[in-house]
Write an enzyme that holds these catalytic residues in place. Structure first.
Site, short mmCIF file in Angstrom:
data_model
loop_
_atom_site.label_atom_id
_atom_site.label_comp_id
_atom_site.label_asym_id
_atom_site.label_seq_id
_atom_site.Cartn_x
_atom_site.Cartn_y
_atom_site.Cartn_z
N GLY A 48 31.39 35.62 33.16
CA GLY A 48 32.57 35.02 33.78
C GLY A 48 32.30 34.14 34.98
O GLY A 48 33.06 33.20 35.24
N GLU A 102 30.50 37.10 41.69
CA GLU A 102 31.41 37.61 40.66
C GLU A 102 32.58 36.65 40.47
O GLU A 102 32.99 35.97 41.41
CB GLU A 102 31.99 38.97 41.10
CG GLU A 102 31.12 40.16 40.77
CD GLU A 102 31.24 40.61 39.31
OE1 GLU A 102 31.74 39.84 38.47
OE2 GLU A 102 30.83 41.73 39.03
N ASP A 103 33.13 36.64 39.26
CA ASP A 103 34.34 35.84 39.01
C ASP A 103 35.57 36.50 39.59
O ASP A 103 36.40 35.87 40.25
CB ASP A 103 34.53 35.61 37.50
CG ASP A 103 34.38 36.88 36.68
OD1 ASP A 103 34.10 37.95 37.25
OD2 ASP A 103 34.55 36.81 35.45
N ASP A 106 38.60 43.45 40.27
CA ASP A 106 39.90 44.02 39.94
C ASP A 106 39.91 45.45 40.52
O ASP A 106 40.17 45.63 41.71
CB ASP A 106 40.03 43.96 38.41
CG ASP A 106 41.38 44.43 37.89
OD1 ASP A 106 42.19 44.89 38.67
OD2 ASP A 106 41.62 44.32 36.67
N LYS A 134 41.83 41.18 43.35
CA LYS A 134 43.18 41.75 43.20
C LYS A 134 43.29 42.91 44.18
O LYS A 134 42.93 44.05 43.85
CB LYS A 134 43.38 42.25 41.76
CG LYS A 134 43.39 41.14 40.71
CD LYS A 134 43.65 41.71 39.33
CE LYS A 134 43.64 40.64 38.26
NZ LYS A 134 43.72 41.19 36.89
N PHE A 155 47.11 39.15 34.76
CA PHE A 155 45.93 38.78 33.96
C PHE A 155 45.78 37.26 33.94
O PHE A 155 46.69 36.54 33.55
CB PHE A 155 46.06 39.33 32.54
CG PHE A 155 44.81 39.12 31.74
CD1 PHE A 155 43.71 39.95 31.91
CD2 PHE A 155 44.72 38.07 30.83
CE1 PHE A 155 42.54 39.75 31.18
CE2 PHE A 155 43.55 37.86 30.10
CZ PHE A 155 42.47 38.70 30.28
N VAL A 156 44.63 36.80 34.40
CA VAL A 156 44.40 35.35 34.49
C VAL A 156 43.24 34.93 33.59
O VAL A 156 42.36 35.72 33.27
CB VAL A 156 44.14 34.91 35.94
CG1 VAL A 156 45.37 35.10 36.81
CG2 VAL A 156 42.94 35.66 36.56
N ASP A 162 37.93 34.77 30.59
CA ASP A 162 38.35 34.62 29.20
C ASP A 162 39.47 35.58 28.80
O ASP A 162 39.69 36.59 29.45
CB ASP A 162 37.16 34.91 28.27
CG ASP A 162 36.81 36.39 28.22
OD1 ASP A 162 36.66 36.99 29.30
OD2 ASP A 162 36.73 36.95 27.11
N ARG A 168 37.38 30.26 28.75
CA ARG A 168 36.43 30.18 29.87
C ARG A 168 36.20 28.75 30.35
O ARG A 168 35.85 28.52 31.50
CB ARG A 168 35.07 30.73 29.44
CG ARG A 168 35.01 32.21 29.21
CD ARG A 168 33.55 32.65 29.17
NE ARG A 168 33.38 33.92 28.51
CZ ARG A 168 33.55 35.10 29.12
NH1 ARG A 168 33.92 35.14 30.38
NH2 ARG A 168 33.36 36.23 28.46
#
Ligand code: 5GP
Length: 178
Positions: A48, A102-103, A106, A134, A155-156, A162, A168
């Site tokens: 990601g 990191e992307d 969460d 988040k 959720f994005v 993805d 992506r």
């Protein structure tokens, strides 16, 4: 930006490419100041974060190295259940400043596992850079030192993230249409 459909779900525009770019550049400047004397090793967590990492590291101008890892989870034979393994790390990281890229963070479960694997390798210090966080979901104690943007528990997709393998490649971020 128009809404997009990926498989069975519709996503609506959320964060523009321009806003992403401003925030990534700000992060890079902070890293340039904070870690100028540390010769950090950036550990990019695939898949990601490939897009965030590319944009960020183009603006990081201090001496550094870059490496890519993947986390693989499997059910071990021990009673502890899922075992997480870090694959792809070939560099010697003992005594180094490692910046995990990191992307999105969460719940922080993934980050916590990764940090514990890195600590076993006796790194000097670990910094964490995540494009998205988040905060309402994040319940761990590990500091996320560099955060591009905080978002609610939605959720994005896009900008590396993805939905079931798709989305992506989109340069903007979209959120699931409710
Ligand atoms: P954790 O809960 O362990 O912090 O999150 C682990 C992983 O879940 C992230 O690295 C990412 O792959 C995925 N994830 C969490 N939130 C989202 C989201 O909003 N969109 C997408 N596409 N993936 C997410």
């Amino acid at each position: 930006m128009q809404q997009v459909t990926l498989k069975d779900k519709t996503f609506v525009p959320y964060i523009t490419a321009d806003k992403i770019s401003v925030s990534v550049n700000n992060l890079a400047q902070k890293i340039n100041t904070d870690l100028v004397n540390d010769m950090p090793l950036f550990l990019v967590v695939l898949n990601g974060s490939f897009m965030f990492a590319a944009d960020l590291l183009k603006e990081v101008t201090i001496p550094c190295e870059i490496s890519f890892i993947k986390l693989a989870s499997y059910h071990g034979t021990s009673s502890s259940g899922t075992v997480t393994e870090m694959i792809g790390l070939t560099d010697e990281i003992k005594g180094r400043t490692v910046v995990v890229v990191e992307d999105i963070v969460d719940t922080g479960v993934t980050l916590e596992k990764l940090v514990s694997l890195l600590n076993k390798k006796e790194v000097k210090q670990i910094k964490v850079a995540s494009f998205l966080l988040k905060p309402d979901a994040y319940k761990k104690d590990i500091p996320v030192d560099y955060v591009g943007m905080e978002i609610p528990n939605d959720f994005v997709v896009g900008y590396g993230l993805d939905y079931d393998g798709l989305g992506r490649n989109m340069k903007e971020i979209y959120v699931l249409h409710k």
